[in-house]
Design a protein around this motif. Structure first.
Motif, PDB file in Angstrom:
ATOM      1  N   HIS A 303       0.840  -1.201   0.000  1.00 42.63           N
ATOM      2  CA  HIS A 303       0.000   0.000   0.000  1.00 42.63           C
ATOM      3  C   HIS A 303       0.873   1.248   0.000  1.00 42.63           C
ATOM      4  O   HIS A 303       2.007   1.234   0.508  1.00 42.63           O
ATOM      5  CB  HIS A 303      -0.912  -0.012   1.236  1.00 42.63           C
ATOM      6  N   ALA A 304       0.333   2.329  -0.537  1.00 39.68           N
ATOM      7  CA  ALA A 304       1.099   3.568  -0.677  1.00 39.68           C
ATOM      8  C   ALA A 304       1.435   4.197   0.669  1.00 39.68           C
ATOM      9  O   ALA A 304       2.403   4.956   0.779  1.00 39.68           O
ATOM     10  CB  ALA A 304       0.334   4.565  -1.546  1.00 39.68           C
ATOM     11  N   SER A 305       0.639   3.904   1.726  1.00 39.43           N
ATOM     12  CA  SER A 305       0.885   4.402   3.081  1.00 39.43           C
ATOM     13  C   SER A 305      -0.028   3.640   4.026  1.00 39.43           C
ATOM     14  O   SER A 305      -0.901   2.871   3.589  1.00 39.43           O
ATOM     15  CB  SER A 305       0.613   5.909   3.178  1.00 39.43           C
ATOM     16  N   ILE A 306       0.114   3.874   5.317  1.00 40.45           N
ATOM     17  CA  ILE A 306      -0.772   3.213   6.271  1.00 40.45           C
ATOM     18  C   ILE A 306      -2.199   3.744   6.121  1.00 40.45           C
ATOM     19  O   ILE A 306      -3.178   3.020   6.342  1.00 40.45           O
ATOM     20  CB  ILE A 306      -0.246   3.390   7.724  1.00 40.45           C
ATOM     21  N   ALA A 307      -2.345   5.007   5.710  1.00 38.55           N
ATOM     22  CA  ALA A 307      -3.679   5.550   5.446  1.00 38.55           C
ATOM     23  C   ALA A 307      -4.295   4.887   4.215  1.00 38.55           C
ATOM     24  O   ALA A 307      -5.488   4.576   4.186  1.00 38.55           O
ATOM     25  CB  ALA A 307      -3.607   7.063   5.253  1.00 38.55           C
ATOM     26  N   HIS A 308      -3.478   4.657   3.201  1.00 41.48           N
ATOM     27  CA  HIS A 308      -3.970   3.961   2.003  1.00 41.48           C
ATOM     28  C   HIS A 308      -4.330   2.509   2.312  1.00 41.48           C
ATOM     29  O   HIS A 308      -5.232   1.947   1.676  1.00 41.48           O
ATOM     30  CB  HIS A 308      -2.910   4.015   0.892  1.00 41.48           C
ATOM     31  N   MET A 309      -3.633   1.900   3.253  1.00 39.96           N
ATOM     32  CA  MET A 309      -3.984   0.531   3.633  1.00 39.96           C
ATOM     33  C   MET A 309      -5.401   0.487   4.193  1.00 39.96           C
ATOM     34  O   MET A 309      -6.165  -0.439   3.907  1.00 39.96           O
ATOM     35  CB  MET A 309      -2.981  -0.009   4.664  1.00 39.96           C
ATOM     36  N   TRP A 310      -5.764   1.495   5.009  1.00 45.21           N
ATOM     37  CA  TRP A 310      -7.133   1.589   5.529  1.00 45.21           C
ATOM     38  C   TRP A 310      -8.118   1.701   4.361  1.00 45.21           C
ATOM     39  O   TRP A 310      -9.157   1.022   4.348  1.00 45.21           O
ATOM     40  CB  TRP A 310      -7.251   2.797   6.457  1.00 45.21           C
ATOM     41  N   ASN A 311      -7.813   2.540   3.396  1.00 45.47           N
ATOM     42  CA  ASN A 311      -8.681   2.699   2.214  1.00 45.47           C
ATOM     43  C   ASN A 311      -8.803   1.395   1.430  1.00 45.47           C
ATOM     44  O   ASN A 311      -9.922   0.956   1.092  1.00 45.47           O
ATOM     45  CB  ASN A 311      -8.117   3.765   1.273  1.00 45.47           C
ATOM     46  N   ASP A 312      -7.679   0.798   1.114  1.00 50.55           N
ATOM     47  CA  ASP A 312      -7.659  -0.368   0.235  1.00 50.55           C
ATOM     48  C   ASP A 312      -8.396  -1.555   0.860  1.00 50.55           C
ATOM     49  O   ASP A 312      -9.222  -2.199   0.208  1.00 50.55           O
ATOM     50  CB  ASP A 312      -6.212  -0.763  -0.088  1.00 50.55           C
ATOM     51  N   TRP A 313      -8.060  -1.825   2.114  1.00 48.06           N
ATOM     52  CA  TRP A 313      -8.632  -2.999   2.780  1.00 48.06           C
ATOM     53  C   TRP A 313     -10.144  -2.840   2.945  1.00 48.06           C
ATOM     54  O   TRP A 313     -10.918  -3.739   2.588  1.00 48.06           O
ATOM     55  CB  TRP A 313      -7.968  -3.207   4.143  1.00 48.06           C
ATOM     56  N   ASN A 314     -10.581  -1.706   3.485  1.00 45.89           N
ATOM     57  CA  ASN A 314     -12.011  -1.491   3.710  1.00 45.89           C
ATOM     58  C   ASN A 314     -12.763  -1.228   2.416  1.00 45.89           C
ATOM     59  O   ASN A 314     -13.953  -1.550   2.298  1.00 45.89           O
ATOM     60  CB  ASN A 314     -12.232  -0.323   4.676  1.00 45.89           C
ATOM     61  N   GLY A 315     -12.064  -0.645   1.436  1.00 37.76           N
ATOM     62  CA  GLY A 315     -12.727  -0.307   0.186  1.00 37.76           C
ATOM     63  C   GLY A 315     -13.252  -1.513  -0.567  1.00 37.76           C
ATOM     64  O   GLY A 315     -14.300  -1.433  -1.234  1.00 37.76           O
ATOM     65  N   VAL A 316     -12.554  -2.640  -0.491  1.00 36.97           N
ATOM     66  CA  VAL A 316     -13.027  -3.851  -1.177  1.00 36.97           C
ATOM     67  C   VAL A 316     -14.378  -4.275  -0.625  1.00 36.97           C
ATOM     68  O   VAL A 316     -15.286  -4.659  -1.374  1.00 36.97           O
ATOM     69  CB  VAL A 316     -11.997  -4.989  -1.033  1.00 36.97           C
ATOM     70  N   TYR A 317     -14.537  -4.219   0.689  1.00 32.48           N
ATOM     71  CA  TYR A 317     -15.822  -4.581   1.294  1.00 32.48           C
ATOM     72  C   TYR A 317     -16.879  -3.496   1.046  1.00 32.48           C
ATOM     73  O   TYR A 317     -18.043  -3.794   0.804  1.00 32.48           O
ATOM     74  CB  TYR A 317     -15.653  -4.810   2.800  1.00 32.48           C
ATOM     75  N   TYR A 318     -16.459  -2.249   1.099  1.00 36.01           N
ATOM     76  CA  TYR A 318     -17.409  -1.155   0.889  1.00 36.01           C
ATOM     77  C   TYR A 318     -18.025  -1.221  -0.511  1.00 36.01           C
ATOM     78  O   TYR A 318     -19.225  -0.990  -0.684  1.00 36.01           O
ATOM     79  CB  TYR A 318     -16.698   0.179   1.094  1.00 36.01           C
ATOM     80  N   ASN A 319     -17.227  -1.556  -1.505  1.00 36.02           N
ATOM     81  CA  ASN A 319     -17.689  -1.605  -2.888  1.00 36.02           C
ATOM     82  C   ASN A 319     -18.091  -3.009  -3.338  1.00 36.02           C
ATOM     83  O   ASN A 319     -18.321  -3.233  -4.529  1.00 36.02           O
ATOM     84  CB  ASN A 319     -16.594  -1.075  -3.819  1.00 36.02           C
ATOM     85  N   ALA A 320     -18.182  -3.940  -2.398  1.00 39.06           N
ATOM     86  CA  ALA A 320     -18.437  -5.339  -2.742  1.00 39.06           C
ATOM     87  C   ALA A 320     -19.839  -5.545  -3.303  1.00 39.06           C
ATOM     88  O   ALA A 320     -20.790  -4.836  -2.953  1.00 39.06           O
ATOM     89  CB  ALA A 320     -18.250  -6.220  -1.509  1.00 39.06           C
ATOM     90  N   THR A 321     -19.946  -6.543  -4.181  1.00 42.84           N
ATOM     91  CA  THR A 321     -21.255  -6.960  -4.689  1.00 42.84           C
ATOM     92  C   THR A 321     -21.780  -8.178  -3.932  1.00 42.84           C
ATOM     93  O   THR A 321     -22.932  -8.555  -4.104  1.00 42.84           O
ATOM     94  CB  THR A 321     -21.158  -7.296  -6.195  1.00 42.84           C
ATOM     95  N   PHE A 322     -20.932  -8.811  -3.112  1.00 43.37           N
ATOM     96  CA  PHE A 322     -21.390  -9.945  -2.314  1.00 43.37           C
ATOM     97  C   PHE A 322     -21.966  -9.420  -0.983  1.00 43.37           C
ATOM     98  O   PHE A 322     -21.700  -8.286  -0.577  1.00 43.37           O
ATOM     99  CB  PHE A 322     -20.239 -10.929  -2.070  1.00 43.37           C
ATOM    100  N   PRO A 323     -22.750 -10.224  -0.274  1.00 42.10           N
ATOM    101  CA  PRO A 323     -23.409  -9.765   0.959  1.00 42.10           C
ATOM    102  C   PRO A 323     -22.395  -9.415   2.047  1.00 42.10           C
ATOM    103  O   PRO A 323     -21.500 -10.199   2.347  1.00 42.10           O
ATOM    104  CB  PRO A 323     -24.260 -10.971   1.389  1.00 42.10           C
ATOM    105  N   ARG A 324     -22.542  -8.253   2.621  1.00 45.76           N
ATOM    106  CA  ARG A 324     -21.654  -7.837   3.713  1.00 45.76           C
ATOM    107  C   ARG A 324     -22.302  -6.699   4.497  1.00 45.76           C
ATOM    108  O   ARG A 324     -23.113  -5.917   3.995  1.00 45.76           O
ATOM    109  CB  ARG A 324     -20.288  -7.413   3.189  1.00 45.76           C
ATOM    110  N   LEU A 325     -21.944  -6.642   5.761  1.00 42.88           N
ATOM    111  CA  LEU A 325     -22.326  -5.549   6.644  1.00 42.88           C
ATOM    112  C   LEU A 325     -21.044  -4.958   7.225  1.00 42.88           C
ATOM    113  O   LEU A 325     -20.115  -5.687   7.546  1.00 42.88           O
ATOM    114  CB  LEU A 325     -23.206  -6.056   7.794  1.00 42.88           C
TER     115      LEU A 325
END
Length: 428
Positions: A303-325
């Motif tokens: 990841h580009a930084s520790i802040a980007h790691m927060w974006n990248d990791w959570n972003g996959v779930y945030y934009n997911a098409t599979f069921p998630r909360l």
């Protein structure tokens, strides 16, 4: 023949002496009888509950995941400190356990003698629901616990869960008998806490009918690809115990998320497998080019930084098409029952009597983080500690102005807004 007779006689004498000693012990010291001898069913106070709050007595190890990993650093016995983290439980008679419990009247009576409870009634009730004698906790300790109006001013008056709009479609697509909830989340986001809450309190009725309460609840400790593993490995990797057992599309993922500033500070204290250039005195040391390399079971993650790691990791779930909360960390601390109910009802489940029968609702009294991989025990928080810590306004003073500006520039504000979070005001 004489030798055999003498041996039989000696054995008989030993039996008589042993019986006499046992009889004398009980006649001279009735308090030495077991809980069952005193008329208290041993299961009324589970081994797991005793272990969680420091109450002695009762054999056997709890089957709850909350206590499975509590090895306390390689088997050394933990000292039983006499403070508010070692709370004795007063267990009511079995018939009163799950009915006719008027906490409103009980709390009103308690407040007469302990005015410090005023404004903290909701928090007092949580402990009462676990049959904890709140009067064993000193008023000086309660004074450090935030009042509920302060909690609401910081975190709101209800939990925020992103993705509840997917619940109906999930229930229509997956048969009740096949439904599961699997917990996921980055390091330091409270995955253990949410898993314990769900496993002890939530169950899907159709599964319970077939497999029983303890094995059929449907609440998994983690997702099949590993709770900390990034979701881009969802179809590529499986934790050993899950191989071929749970189709990913039958799973509702419950993702714990922490406010980015809180999470970054937590990573500065214990960074797990994430590596980047920083020291304790200048963490998080954010600047362009200070990349993060993290290792997970299936492979690495950069990841580009520790802040980007927060974006990248959570972003996959945030934009997911599979069921998630997506569940906020602080809501599992201040709204544990409400969070459990919402996640549970999403998959067609309901709150049931806790599987360990240790209260009206199983709150996590001790630290949910256990085991050698989670940092020093004195730096892990139990429920009262968590109320004190997270019931205060967020403190951004440990960040350098340049760090705050970097986070504000790069953090995913859409995710933050969806979870009703705000960042700090930037220095002028």
């Amino acid at each position: 023949g004489d030798l055999k007779s003498r041996a039989m006689m000696l054995l008989l004498v030993c039996l008589i002496v042993t019986w006499s000693m046992v009889t004398w012990k009980y006649l001279s010291d009735p308090s030495s009888m077991t809980e069952q001898d005193n008329g208290t069913p041993s299961e009324d106070l589970s081994a797991g509950q005793r272990s969680a709050v420091g109450v002695k007595g009762g054999g056997g190890r709890s089957k709850s995941r909350q206590n499975q990993n509590n090895n306390n650093g390689g088997g050394k016995k933990k000292k039983n400190n006499k403070d508010y983290r070692t709370i004795k439980i007063e267990t009511p008679p079995p018939k009163q356990r799950h009915e006719n419990v008027d906490f409103k009247e009980q709390i009103a009576n308690l407040t007469k003698y302990h005015p410090v409870y005023e404004g903290r009634e909701k928090l007092v009730k949580m402990l009462l629901e676990m049959y904890i004698d709140v009067e064993k906790i000193g008023d000086d300790v309660w004074a450090k616990v935030p009042t509920w109006d302060k909690v609401e001013a910081i975190h709101g008056n209800a939990p925020v869960i992103y993705g509840l709009d997917q619940c109906e479609a999930y229930r229509e697509q997956v048969k009740p008998i096949d439904r599961r909830v699997g917990v996921a989340g980055m390091f330091n986001t409270g995955t253990n806490l949410l898993a314990i809450l769900l496993q002890h309190n939530c169950a899907i009725p159709e599964r319970v009918e077939k497999w029983g309460r303890k094995k059929g609840h449907g609440m998994e400790w983690q997702v099949p690809w590993g709770k900390h593993t990034p979701a881009w490995y969802r179809k590529q990797a499986h934790v050993k115990n899950f191989i071929g057992k749970i189709p990913e599309d039958d799973l509702m993922v419950a993702v714990t998320v922490r406010h980015p500033h809180d999470w970054i500070k937590s990573m500065c204290r214990h960074c797990y497998t994430a590596k980047w250039i920083h020291q304790a005195k200048n963490c998080p040391n954010l600047y362009d080019g200070n990349t993060v390399h993290a290792k997970f079971g299936p492979g690495p993650s950069d990841h580009a930084s520790i802040a980007h790691m927060w974006n990248d990791w959570n972003g996959v779930y945030y934009n997911a098409t599979f069921p998630r909360l997506m569940v906020r960390f602080e809501d599992t601390i201040f709204f544990p029952k409400e969070v459990s109910r919402k996640v549970c009802s999403c998959v067609g489940g309901r709150l049931m009597t806790p599987k360990e029968r240790d209260g009206l609702f199983h709150y996590v009294i001790d630290s949910a983080k256990t085991g050698p991989g989670h940092g020093p025990g004195q730096k892990r928080n139990g429920l009262l500690d968590a109320w004190m810590k997270y019931g205060q306004p967020r403190d951004f003073s440990s960040f350098q102005p340049s760090d705050l500006e970097f986070i504000d520039k790069h953090i995913d504000k859409e995710i933050m807004e969806s979870l009703s979070w705000e960042g700090p005001p930037l220095p002028s």
